[in-house]
Scaffold this motif. Structure first.
Motif, PDB file in Angstrom:
ATOM      1  N   LEU A  71      41.839  42.464  42.132  1.00 27.89           N
ATOM      2  CA  LEU A  71      41.735  43.075  40.813  1.00 27.89           C
ATOM      3  C   LEU A  71      42.711  42.420  39.836  1.00 27.89           C
ATOM      4  O   LEU A  71      43.729  41.837  40.249  1.00 27.89           O
ATOM      5  CB  LEU A  71      42.008  44.579  40.914  1.00 27.89           C
ATOM      6  N   ASN A 110      43.993  56.029  40.974  1.00 34.73           N
ATOM      7  CA  ASN A 110      42.852  55.174  40.647  1.00 34.73           C
ATOM      8  C   ASN A 110      43.357  53.869  40.032  1.00 34.73           C
ATOM      9  O   ASN A 110      44.558  53.710  39.753  1.00 34.73           O
ATOM     10  CB  ASN A 110      41.886  55.889  39.701  1.00 34.73           C
ATOM     11  N   THR A 111      42.405  52.978  39.805  1.00 34.73           N
ATOM     12  CA  THR A 111      42.777  51.639  39.318  1.00 34.73           C
ATOM     13  C   THR A 111      43.260  51.660  37.870  1.00 34.73           C
ATOM     14  O   THR A 111      44.035  50.785  37.470  1.00 34.73           O
ATOM     15  CB  THR A 111      41.578  50.683  39.454  1.00 34.73           C
TER      16      THR A 111
END
Length: 300
Positions: A71, A110-111
């Motif tokens: 990511l 979460n991201t």
């Protein structure tokens, strides 16, 4: 009674469908799943990394899907003060991977929240590492080592988040606009000064070359004139010697020959008129009495 039993069967079917739908979940190729029971991972199957269809206890167990790809975290451009007190604008980014899904879920959830915290960690590491380096190190070949140091510091802080920094890159390093303009103006003045210096040196060398060339021309012409005068003098001397030798052999013929040359040169067709006595020495060979001795002269 019959209607009530039919309604019950329909209700039972609906409940069965809902329970069945709540009992299965799908994990994609790029995902990993946490199976939690009241917020804690289920023993033995708390982490699912295999893609496909999986089962869970409905209404008791929940599933959290997390990305298992690399990511990105993009940070806005920030201003950093280098060790030589030079302000630079740095644009950097981070690539990371989730290595501990449970810790990641428990720490950031979460991201999106992970991106915020990782961006803060990255900016702090960039300021610390680049603050110990000067501008020449930041923009030179040492930049790779600086990015490695930033990644190491980031990983020291991201271990508690369950992620690891795969790569850290400094995309762009620029001076602030005002400083860039001042540097450009200073560079322009310096190049103009050097250009003026080179022009002055070139003009000086040009004058020296021209002066040397003019001096060489004068010397060469003087040497050539001297040699020509020597050769001309030697020729005149040789000519005089030949004439003298010829005159000594036959003075009468030499006198006649020189008089003929004088007649050719002096009696050309022109507007010039001579007033001379026929008995002058110039016309002595026009008189038969004067020409007789030459005709009577013995042959040699």
């Amino acid at each position: 009674m019959k209607g009530a039993s039919g309604f019950f069967l329909v209700l039972l079917a609906i409940v069965a469908v809902v329970v069945a739908a709540a009992s299965v979940f799908t994990v994609g190729q790029t995902e990993q799943a946490l199976v939690l029971r009241f917020g804690d991972p289920v023993a033995g199957r708390g982490l699912v990394t295999e893609p496909g269809l999986h089962f869970k206890i409905p209404f008791i167990e929940t599933v959290v899907l997390l990305d298992k790809r690399i990511l990105d975290v993009e940070t806005p451009t920030q201003e950093v003060l280098a060790s030589d007190s030079t302000r630079v604008e740095v644009d950097s980014f981070l690539k990371y991977r989730i290595v501990d899904p449970l810790k990641f879920y428990q720490s950031v959830g979460n991201t999106d929240r992970a991106g915020e915290q990782l961006g803060y960690i990255l900016n702090s590491a960039v300021r610390r590492v680049l603050g110990d380096a000067d501008l020449s190190q930041i923009v030179s070949g040492e930049r790779e080592a600086l990015m490695g140091a930033i990644r190491q510091q980031v990983n020291q802080q991201t271990a508690k988040l369950g992620v690891v920094a795969v790569d850290v890159r400094i995309r762009r390093t620029d001076l602030p606009q005002q400083i860039s303009e001042k540097v450009f103006s200073r560079m322009q003045s310096e190049w103009a000064r050097q250009a003026a210096l080179y022009r002055a040196q070139g003009s000086e060398q040009s004058q020296e070359i021209k002066a040397k060339a003019d001096r060489d021309v004068v010397v060469l012409r003087a040497d050539a004139q001297r040699d020509a005068d020597k050769i001309r003098g030697a020729g005149d001397a040789e000519r005089a010697r030949i004439f003298a030798a010829a005159f000594s052999k036959d003075p009468d013929f030499f006198a006649f020959y020189r008089s003929m040359q004088a007649y050719v040169a002096g009696l050309k067709s022109s507007n010039t008129r001579y007033v001379l006595s026929p008995k002058s020495a110039f016309f002595r060979f026009f008189s038969p009495a004067e020409a007789a001795p030459l005709a009577a002269a013995p042959a040699h």
